[in-house]
Design an enzyme around this catalytic site. Structure first.
Site, PDB file in Angstrom:
ATOM      1  N   ASP A  82      13.381   2.060  -9.258  1.00 41.14           N
ATOM      2  CA  ASP A  82      12.520   2.490  -8.151  1.00 41.14           C
ATOM      3  C   ASP A  82      12.577   4.019  -8.040  1.00 41.14           C
ATOM      4  O   ASP A  82      13.662   4.602  -8.039  1.00 41.14           O
ATOM      5  CB  ASP A  82      13.054   1.819  -6.870  1.00 41.14           C
ATOM      6  CG  ASP A  82      12.157   2.030  -5.671  1.00 41.14           C
ATOM      7  OD1 ASP A  82      10.935   2.175  -5.859  1.00 41.14           O
ATOM      8  OD2 ASP A  82      12.681   2.016  -4.532  1.00 41.14           O
ATOM      9  N   ASP A 104       8.248   8.736 -10.524  1.00 43.13           N
ATOM     10  CA  ASP A 104       7.607   9.277  -9.334  1.00 43.13           C
ATOM     11  C   ASP A 104       7.463  10.789  -9.455  1.00 43.13           C
ATOM     12  O   ASP A 104       8.376  11.547  -9.146  1.00 43.13           O
ATOM     13  CB  ASP A 104       8.437   8.910  -8.092  1.00 43.13           C
ATOM     14  CG  ASP A 104       7.843   9.480  -6.812  1.00 43.13           C
ATOM     15  OD1 ASP A 104       6.799  10.162  -6.887  1.00 43.13           O
ATOM     16  OD2 ASP A 104       8.431   9.260  -5.738  1.00 43.13           O
ATOM     17  N   HIS A 181       8.072   5.062   3.946  1.00 41.16           N
ATOM     18  CA  HIS A 181       9.389   4.429   3.830  1.00 41.16           C
ATOM     19  C   HIS A 181      10.098   4.450   5.180  1.00 41.16           C
ATOM     20  O   HIS A 181       9.834   5.304   6.012  1.00 41.16           O
ATOM     21  CB  HIS A 181      10.251   5.184   2.819  1.00 41.16           C
ATOM     22  CG  HIS A 181       9.680   5.195   1.434  1.00 41.16           C
ATOM     23  ND1 HIS A 181       9.200   6.333   0.849  1.00 41.16           N
ATOM     24  CD2 HIS A 181       9.506   4.206   0.540  1.00 41.16           C
ATOM     25  CE1 HIS A 181       8.768   6.049  -0.382  1.00 41.16           C
ATOM     26  NE2 HIS A 181       8.942   4.756  -0.585  1.00 41.16           N
ATOM     27  N   THR A 234      14.327  -1.331   3.704  1.00 38.23           N
ATOM     28  CA  THR A 234      14.941  -1.091   5.021  1.00 38.23           C
ATOM     29  C   THR A 234      15.185  -2.380   5.791  1.00 38.23           C
ATOM     30  O   THR A 234      16.252  -2.563   6.384  1.00 38.23           O
ATOM     31  CB  THR A 234      14.028  -0.160   5.852  1.00 38.23           C
ATOM     32  OG1 THR A 234      13.690   0.973   5.050  1.00 38.23           O
ATOM     33  CG2 THR A 234      14.727   0.307   7.115  1.00 38.23           C
TER      34      THR A 234
HETATM   35 ZN   LIG Z   1       9.094   3.770  -2.418  1.00 36.10          ZN
END
Ligand SMILES: [Zn+2]
Length: 285
Positions: A82, A104, A181, A234
């Site tokens: 991730d 990313d 997020h 989360t």
């Molecule tokens: Zn993310």
């Protein structure tokens, strides 16, 4: 069943009009909770970890653990990096045995994001591994100042998405469409108009980050519009820690670690099940 690439999982999900839930993990019981939930609901699932989580667990140990845990299961499972921050991190995870990686480069100008993503795609595809990219900046909801619309993110531009996908060759990508997020400080407003335009221009499966707290109706609508992977992190950690605090308060002076921790893992399994159902991926194996 087996460990498969995200490309395989997401292609099937898009055709079947559901999304594959992707849960971050950072230890053995957390991973067990996710896999048990998916197995009981007959759902494909992606186990993912960001760099800090991989460093915490040790990448080799993490991959070996997920493989051992899935050996006797009959569901397909992805092992995914991730928010890979660099080409080097992606290569490190390919060497660990990940089946899918995210690069990313969303904080870079588009040109640089495309150039590095292209290199990542070349290396990953040569190893039979799929790649997720990111366009627009998916920020932290908790850090956002209140009151302003879309202040927490840099929304994805559909024309940039089209160019990014065409030139980089990514298998799927995350676009910032009003999601963030962490814990949303106000109700997130997904830009479905943007989502429709991005889907029309790119055609690849789309990924939604920041799944925690997005209303179920919105998640389902996004899925019908081409979102094929939804990330949850989360909500799982919050459930774990809240349950742990409750258990410790109820049992002062009890040093039985398994007894103190088990309610937290059970809570995580329950939360994972709820989110699998939200993704409509249950009973799809
Ligand atoms: Zn993310």
């Amino acid at each position: 069943m087996s460990i498969v690439t995200n490309k395989e999982l997401l292609t099937r999900a898009k055709a079947g009009h559901y999304a594959v839930p992707a849960f971050n993990t950072n230890n053995l019981e957390y991973t067990q909770a996710i896999l048990r939930a998916a197995d009981e609901l007959n759902s494909p699932v992606i186990i993912e970890a960001a760099k800090s989580e991989i460093d915490y667990m040790d990448g080799h140990v993490f991959v070996a653990m997920v493989k051992a845990m899935t050996e006797k299961l009959s569901i397909p499972v992805g092992i995914h990096l991730d928010h890979g921050p660099s080409y080097e991190e992606v290569i490190r995870c390919i060497n660990y045995g990940f089946k899918s990686v995210m690069y990313d480069g969303s904080s870079f100008p588009l040109e640089k994001n495309i150039a590095v993503t292209k290199e990542v795609v070349a290396a990953a595809h040569a190893a039979g591994i799929s790649v997720e990219g990111e366009i627009g900046v998916i920020g932290q909801a908790a850090d956002s100042p209140e009151g302003k619309k879309n202040d927490m993110i840099g929304l994805a531009d559909p024309a940039e998405c089209e160019r990014y996908v065409k030139e980089s060759g990514v298998d799927c990508f995350a676009a910032a469409i009003g999601n963030a997020h962490g814990i949303y400080t106000r109700k997130p407003e997904l830009r479905f108009d943007l989502l429709a335009e991005i889907e029309k221009r790119t055609g690849v499966p789309l990924v939604l980050h920041g799944g925690t707290g997005i209303p179920e109706d919105d998640l389902r609508k996004a899925i019908t519009m081409g979102v094929s992977k939804i990330n949850f992190s989360t909500v799982m950690r919050k459930g774990c820690i809240e349950t742990l605090v409750e258990t410790l308060n109820k049992n002062p002076g009890d040093w039985d670690l398994m007894k103190m921790l088990n309610p937290s893992w059970n809570k995580m399994k329950e939360i994972a099940k709820q989110h699998i159902v939200m993704c409509m991926s249950d009973h799809k194996v």
